[in-house]
Design a protein around this motif. Structure first.
Motif, PDB file in Angstrom:
ATOM      1  N   GLN A  10       0.826  -1.206   0.000  1.00 16.37           N
ATOM      2  CA  GLN A  10       0.000   0.000   0.000  1.00 16.37           C
ATOM      3  C   GLN A  10       0.866   1.265   0.000  1.00 16.37           C
ATOM      4  O   GLN A  10       0.546   2.239  -0.677  1.00 16.37           O
ATOM      5  CB  GLN A  10      -0.935   0.000   1.203  1.00 16.37           C
ATOM      6  N   ILE A  11       1.949   1.250   0.758  1.00 12.99           N
ATOM      7  CA  ILE A  11       2.859   2.391   0.783  1.00 12.99           C
ATOM      8  C   ILE A  11       3.483   2.579  -0.598  1.00 12.99           C
ATOM      9  O   ILE A  11       3.550   3.699  -1.118  1.00 12.99           O
ATOM     10  CB  ILE A  11       3.955   2.198   1.860  1.00 12.99           C
ATOM     11  N   ASN A  22      -0.044   6.928   4.721  1.00 11.32           N
ATOM     12  CA  ASN A  22      -0.438   7.074   6.114  1.00 11.32           C
ATOM     13  C   ASN A  22      -0.487   5.684   6.726  1.00 11.32           C
ATOM     14  O   ASN A  22      -1.224   4.827   6.249  1.00 11.32           O
ATOM     15  CB  ASN A  22      -1.808   7.753   6.205  1.00 11.32           C
ATOM     16  N   ILE A  23       0.290   5.455   7.769  1.00 11.72           N
ATOM     17  CA  ILE A  23       0.258   4.170   8.464  1.00 11.72           C
ATOM     18  C   ILE A  23      -0.665   4.343   9.665  1.00 11.72           C
ATOM     19  O   ILE A  23      -0.309   4.980  10.647  1.00 11.72           O
ATOM     20  CB  ILE A  23       1.662   3.741   8.924  1.00 11.72           C
ATOM     21  N   SER A  64       4.006  13.783  11.621  1.00 11.25           N
ATOM     22  CA  SER A  64       2.695  13.615  12.253  1.00 11.25           C
ATOM     23  C   SER A  64       1.595  13.970  11.254  1.00 11.25           C
ATOM     24  O   SER A  64       1.839  14.604  10.220  1.00 11.25           O
ATOM     25  CB  SER A  64       2.582  14.525  13.476  1.00 11.25           C
ATOM     26  N   THR A  65       0.385  13.582  11.589  1.00  5.21           N
ATOM     27  CA  THR A  65      -0.762  13.924  10.748  1.00  5.21           C
ATOM     28  C   THR A  65      -0.904  15.436  10.625  1.00  5.21           C
ATOM     29  O   THR A  65      -1.165  15.963   9.541  1.00  5.21           O
ATOM     30  CB  THR A  65      -2.046  13.313  11.338  1.00  5.21           C
TER      31      THR A  65
END
Length: 77
Positions: A10-11, A22-23, A64-65
């Motif tokens: 997916q990455i 996004n993990i 970070s998000t």
């Protein structure tokens, strides 16, 4: 199912089209209050994912998000 390989695929797909990856993790995977084996597996898998990502994409940045949102907002300007 091998979640590490699945996550890496997916990455790779996200990076192939120029998108961030996004993990998403849940804290339950790292606490292990019910089963210490769940905590051990979650920590092992996350370390393996991060190791593989750094190996395959040495220039990767982990943010970070909130930081990612700021970066994406700047890119749209």
């Amino acid at each position: 199912m091998d979640w590490v390989d699945h996550t890496m695929a997916q990455i790779s797909a996200a990076f192939a089209v120029g998108k961030p990856a996004n993990i998403a993790m849940h804290r339950m995977s790292f606490v292990g209050g019910i089963s210490p084996a769940v905590r051990e597996r979650g920590n092992h898998d996350l370390k393996e994912i991060l190791r593989r990502v750094k190996q395959q994409w040495p220039e990767v940045r982990f943010v970070s998000t909130r930081a990612l949102g700021g970066i994406m907002n700047l890119a749209e300007s």
